[in-house]
Design a protein around this motif. Structure first.
Motif, mmCIF file in Angstrom:
data_model
loop_
_atom_site.group_PDB
_atom_site.id
_atom_site.type_symbol
_atom_site.label_atom_id
_atom_site.label_comp_id
_atom_site.label_asym_id
_atom_site.label_seq_id
_atom_site.Cartn_x
_atom_site.Cartn_y
_atom_site.Cartn_z
ATOM 1 N N GLY A 298 0.821 -1.203 0.000
ATOM 2 C CA GLY A 298 0.000 0.000 0.000
ATOM 3 C C GLY A 298 0.852 1.248 0.000
ATOM 4 O O GLY A 298 2.029 1.236 0.365
ATOM 5 N N HIS A 299 0.255 2.371 -0.435
ATOM 6 C CA HIS A 299 0.999 3.636 -0.510
ATOM 7 C C HIS A 299 1.313 4.178 0.881
ATOM 8 O O HIS A 299 2.349 4.789 1.091
ATOM 9 C CB HIS A 299 0.185 4.664 -1.301
ATOM 10 C CG HIS A 299 -0.030 4.272 -2.735
ATOM 11 N ND1 HIS A 299 0.996 4.231 -3.654
ATOM 12 C CD2 HIS A 299 -1.147 3.876 -3.397
ATOM 13 C CE1 HIS A 299 0.521 3.840 -4.838
ATOM 14 N NE2 HIS A 299 -0.779 3.616 -4.703
ATOM 15 N N SER A 300 0.403 4.004 1.830
ATOM 16 C CA SER A 300 0.613 4.522 3.190
ATOM 17 C C SER A 300 0.676 3.372 4.184
ATOM 18 O O SER A 300 0.082 3.420 5.249
ATOM 19 C CB SER A 300 -0.527 5.478 3.561
ATOM 20 O OG SER A 300 -1.783 4.835 3.456
ATOM 21 N N GLY A 301 1.385 2.326 3.834
ATOM 22 C CA GLY A 301 1.451 1.145 4.688
ATOM 23 C C GLY A 301 0.335 0.180 4.330
ATOM 24 O O GLY A 301 -0.554 0.469 3.540
ATOM 25 N N GLY A 302 0.384 -1.002 4.914
ATOM 26 C CA GLY A 302 -0.623 -1.992 4.590
ATOM 27 C C GLY A 302 -0.326 -2.679 3.278
ATOM 28 O O GLY A 302 0.758 -2.538 2.698
ATOM 29 N N ALA A 303 -1.296 -3.432 2.804
ATOM 30 C CA ALA A 303 -1.084 -4.186 1.572
ATOM 31 C C ALA A 303 -2.428 -4.631 1.020
ATOM 32 O O ALA A 303 -3.459 -4.592 1.701
ATOM 33 C CB ALA A 303 -0.199 -5.412 1.829
ATOM 34 N N THR A 304 -2.391 -5.051 -0.241
ATOM 35 C CA THR A 304 -3.565 -5.620 -0.906
ATOM 36 C C THR A 304 -3.216 -7.017 -1.384
ATOM 37 O O THR A 304 -2.268 -7.197 -2.152
ATOM 38 C CB THR A 304 -4.011 -4.759 -2.092
ATOM 39 O OG1 THR A 304 -4.347 -3.448 -1.619
ATOM 40 C CG2 THR A 304 -5.234 -5.370 -2.772
ATOM 41 N N LEU A 305 -3.966 -8.001 -0.927
ATOM 42 C CA LEU A 305 -3.778 -9.403 -1.304
ATOM 43 C C LEU A 305 -4.899 -9.807 -2.245
ATOM 44 O O LEU A 305 -6.071 -9.565 -1.963
ATOM 45 C CB LEU A 305 -3.786 -10.297 -0.062
ATOM 46 C CG LEU A 305 -3.891 -11.806 -0.299
ATOM 47 C CD1 LEU A 305 -2.616 -12.338 -0.930
ATOM 48 C CD2 LEU A 305 -4.187 -12.528 1.020
ATOM 49 N N THR A 306 -4.535 -10.425 -3.367
ATOM 50 C CA THR A 306 -5.522 -10.881 -4.343
ATOM 51 C C THR A 306 -5.287 -12.350 -4.642
ATOM 52 O O THR A 306 -4.159 -12.749 -4.955
ATOM 53 C CB THR A 306 -5.440 -10.066 -5.647
ATOM 54 O OG1 THR A 306 -5.595 -8.672 -5.349
ATOM 55 C CG2 THR A 306 -6.533 -10.499 -6.613
ATOM 56 N N HIS A 371 -8.304 -7.205 11.618
ATOM 57 C CA HIS A 371 -7.137 -6.365 11.317
ATOM 58 C C HIS A 371 -7.551 -5.014 10.739
ATOM 59 O O HIS A 371 -6.742 -4.334 10.098
ATOM 60 C CB HIS A 371 -6.219 -7.084 10.313
ATOM 61 C CG HIS A 371 -5.462 -8.236 10.912
ATOM 62 N ND1 HIS A 371 -6.029 -9.469 11.132
ATOM 63 C CD2 HIS A 371 -4.177 -8.327 11.352
ATOM 64 C CE1 HIS A 371 -5.126 -10.273 11.665
ATOM 65 N NE2 HIS A 371 -3.995 -9.610 11.813
ATOM 66 N N ASP A 372 -8.817 -4.627 10.960
ATOM 67 C CA ASP A 372 -9.342 -3.356 10.436
ATOM 68 C C ASP A 372 -9.231 -3.302 8.914
ATOM 69 O O ASP A 372 -9.036 -2.218 8.334
ATOM 70 C CB ASP A 372 -8.620 -2.154 11.056
ATOM 71 C CG ASP A 372 -8.868 -2.052 12.550
ATOM 72 O OD1 ASP A 372 -9.972 -2.424 12.987
ATOM 73 O OD2 ASP A 372 -7.955 -1.622 13.280
ATOM 74 N N GLY A 373 -9.325 -4.449 8.274
ATOM 75 C CA GLY A 373 -9.277 -4.514 6.814
ATOM 76 C C GLY A 373 -10.645 -4.836 6.243
ATOM 77 O O GLY A 373 -11.657 -4.871 6.950
ATOM 78 N N SER A 386 -12.265 -13.755 -7.969
ATOM 79 C CA SER A 386 -11.122 -12.996 -7.458
ATOM 80 C C SER A 386 -11.507 -12.456 -6.089
ATOM 81 O O SER A 386 -12.473 -11.708 -5.961
ATOM 82 C CB SER A 386 -10.741 -11.836 -8.393
ATOM 83 O OG SER A 386 -10.089 -12.298 -9.535
ATOM 84 N N VAL A 387 -10.731 -12.844 -5.080
ATOM 85 C CA VAL A 387 -10.948 -12.375 -3.720
ATOM 86 C C VAL A 387 -9.835 -11.390 -3.389
ATOM 87 O O VAL A 387 -8.657 -11.695 -3.530
ATOM 88 C CB VAL A 387 -10.961 -13.530 -2.719
ATOM 89 C CG1 VAL A 387 -11.208 -13.023 -1.312
ATOM 90 C CG2 VAL A 387 -12.010 -14.567 -3.099
ATOM 91 N N THR A 388 -10.236 -10.196 -2.959
ATOM 92 C CA THR A 388 -9.274 -9.136 -2.647
ATOM 93 C C THR A 388 -9.400 -8.768 -1.161
ATOM 94 O O THR A 388 -10.492 -8.506 -0.682
ATOM 95 C CB THR A 388 -9.527 -7.883 -3.496
ATOM 96 O OG1 THR A 388 -9.435 -8.239 -4.894
ATOM 97 C CG2 THR A 388 -8.517 -6.787 -3.195
ATOM 98 N N VAL A 389 -8.255 -8.770 -0.492
ATOM 99 C CA VAL A 389 -8.195 -8.402 0.930
ATOM 100 C C VAL A 389 -7.295 -7.183 1.047
ATOM 101 O O VAL A 389 -6.144 -7.213 0.618
ATOM 102 C CB VAL A 389 -7.637 -9.570 1.780
ATOM 103 C CG1 VAL A 389 -7.594 -9.149 3.249
ATOM 104 C CG2 VAL A 389 -8.473 -10.822 1.598
ATOM 105 N N THR A 390 -7.839 -6.131 1.639
ATOM 106 C CA THR A 390 -7.078 -4.910 1.859
ATOM 107 C C THR A 390 -6.802 -4.778 3.354
ATOM 108 O O THR A 390 -7.730 -4.730 4.160
ATOM 109 C CB THR A 390 -7.850 -3.672 1.361
ATOM 110 O OG1 THR A 390 -8.170 -3.866 -0.027
ATOM 111 C CG2 THR A 390 -7.030 -2.418 1.521
ATOM 112 N N LEU A 391 -5.533 -4.720 3.700
ATOM 113 C CA LEU A 391 -5.128 -4.627 5.099
ATOM 114 C C LEU A 391 -4.484 -3.265 5.365
ATOM 115 O O LEU A 391 -3.866 -2.692 4.479
ATOM 116 C CB LEU A 391 -4.138 -5.746 5.442
ATOM 117 C CG LEU A 391 -4.660 -7.183 5.268
ATOM 118 C CD1 LEU A 391 -3.527 -8.179 5.479
ATOM 119 C CD2 LEU A 391 -5.771 -7.452 6.259
#
Length: 391
Positions: A298-306, A371-373, A386-391
């Motif tokens: 992620g741009h400000s921390g975190g990540a995107t899992l697909t 995780h507040d995602g 497609s399953v997308t998880v944003t953390l």
């Protein structure tokens, strides 16, 4: 014990007292100004009256006792105080009445909110306030309360369905085991333990798997997340290594793009999330299909899992139900007919596939929210998800 005044009475007294104070201050200011600013030249007229009226003399003792005679500065100020006093009493009484009416109109939405809250305490969650009018504080309060009731109604319904489905899932293998044992005890000569044993063991393993999944779900929903720096890409690589043999057996190609990506979270819960998603993608596939796993920082921390996979076509109207506990597209069935269904709800229909308990995506969503995602799912037109998880 002194009775507590209602909010309407308190507002009325507060407004009335404020108005009374303002009027008293106004009276004091006017009195001071009338005392020190004007120059009074008041003389008593006892002689003949103006020529346009008949000349007559009015003795002082013949004047009406109830009248107000102004002959000096003191008389002017006294009459001023008397007039203001009478006006103050009348205006204060009228003001209190107006304040009572206005306060009742302003507070009437609170009565509707209170009635709706009382109705909700009885278990009736479908009632709504539906307050109309301008967008003020009370309307926003009513709308917030309506939204809370809607969420409670959804959650209560989901928990009822969850309890019913969990009871069914746990009862089914137990009922099958009892039936097998009853038949074997009734006709022991027709049953070989070497044949019956594996069947009972498989049924027992199904009960254990469902119970463990329920425990994982409860832990994910209510656990306090142990936060530490976790390399999400490394975790995904470990999980892909665990499913490599199963993917090869099912002739499913696994693709991945896993740059080092660090997130704050619980490594065990995040590992469970990855296991559920990747296993779903492999098991809900077809021979010659593929699975793609990607991690994007992620741009400000975190990540995107697909996690994407090919597979059967999933209608758009079924996407919302994939996160429901125990949901399966082909419906729930008995143990003997439930082969080919894997966690997360989509049956594969093929022989030799793992028995599913229908909690995979439910657990994944609980972990993401812990995780507040957030987690979302998109269906491919050619089949698969497609399953997308944003953390």
């Amino acid at each position: 014990m002194t009775a507590r005044l209602s909010v309407r009475a308190q507002l009325t007294l507060a407004y009335g007292a404020l108005m009374l104070v303002v009027e008293a201050i106004l009276l004091a200011v006017v009195y001071i100004l009338m005392t020190y600013v004007p120059s009074y030249r008041i003389t008593a007229v006892d002689g003949p009256l103006p020529t346009w009226e008949p000349a007559r003399t009015v003795p002082l003792d013949a004047r009406p006792a109830a009248g107000i005679v102004v002959e000096s500065k003191a008389d002017v100020l006294a009459s001023l105080l008397w007039s203001f006093g009478v006006g103050l009493a009348l205006v204060t009484g009228l003001g209190l009445f107006v304040c009572w009416v206005v306060a009742g109109r302003v507070l009437s939405p609170l009565a509707r909110i209170t009635a709706a809250a009382h109705t909700a305490t009885t278990g009736t969650l479908h009632e709504r306030i539906a307050l109309s009018g301008r967008d003020d504080e009370l309307k926003r309060l009513a709308d917030t309360f309506d939204g809370m009731l809607a969420r409670l109604e959804r959650e209560f319904g989901a928990h009822q369905r969850f309890a019913a489905n969990a009871a069914h899932e746990l009862r089914t293998p137990l009922a099958v085991t009892r039936t097998m044992l009853q038949v074997a005890l009734a006709h022991p000569e027709d049953h070989d333990f070497r044949v019956l044993g594996p069947k009972l063991l498989a049924t027992n393993e199904r009960s254990i798997a469902t119970t463990e999944a329920l425990l994982v779900l409860a832990g994910a929903e209510h656990a306090r997340v142990r936060t530490e720096s976790v390399d999400l890409a490394a975790l995904a690589g470990e999980v892909l290594g665990q499913v490599a043999a199963e993917a090869a057996q099912r002739e499913v190609a696994v693709l991945h793009r896993l740059p080092a990506t660090w997130v704050a979270g619980d490594p065990e819960l995040l590992r469970q999330l990855l296991v559920n998603l990747v296993h779903n993608a492999v098991r809900h596939n077809h021979a010659g299909g593929q699975v793609a796993v990607g991690v994007v920082p992620g741009h400000s921390g975190g990540a995107t899992l697909t996690v994407s996979n090919s597979g059967p076509v999933v209608p758009q109207d079924e996407l919302a139900y994939l996160f429901e506990p125990f949901y399966r597209r082909q419906g729930r069935s008995a143990v003997g007919r439930d082969q080919g269904r894997a966690p997360g709800g989509r049956g594969t229909g093929g022989p030799g596939h793992a028995v599913g308990h229908g909690l995979g995506l439910t657990i994944a969503r609980a972990i993401a929210e812990a995780h507040d995602g957030r987690i979302s799912v998109v269906a491919h037109h050619a089949g698969g998800l497609s399953v997308t998880v944003t953390l």
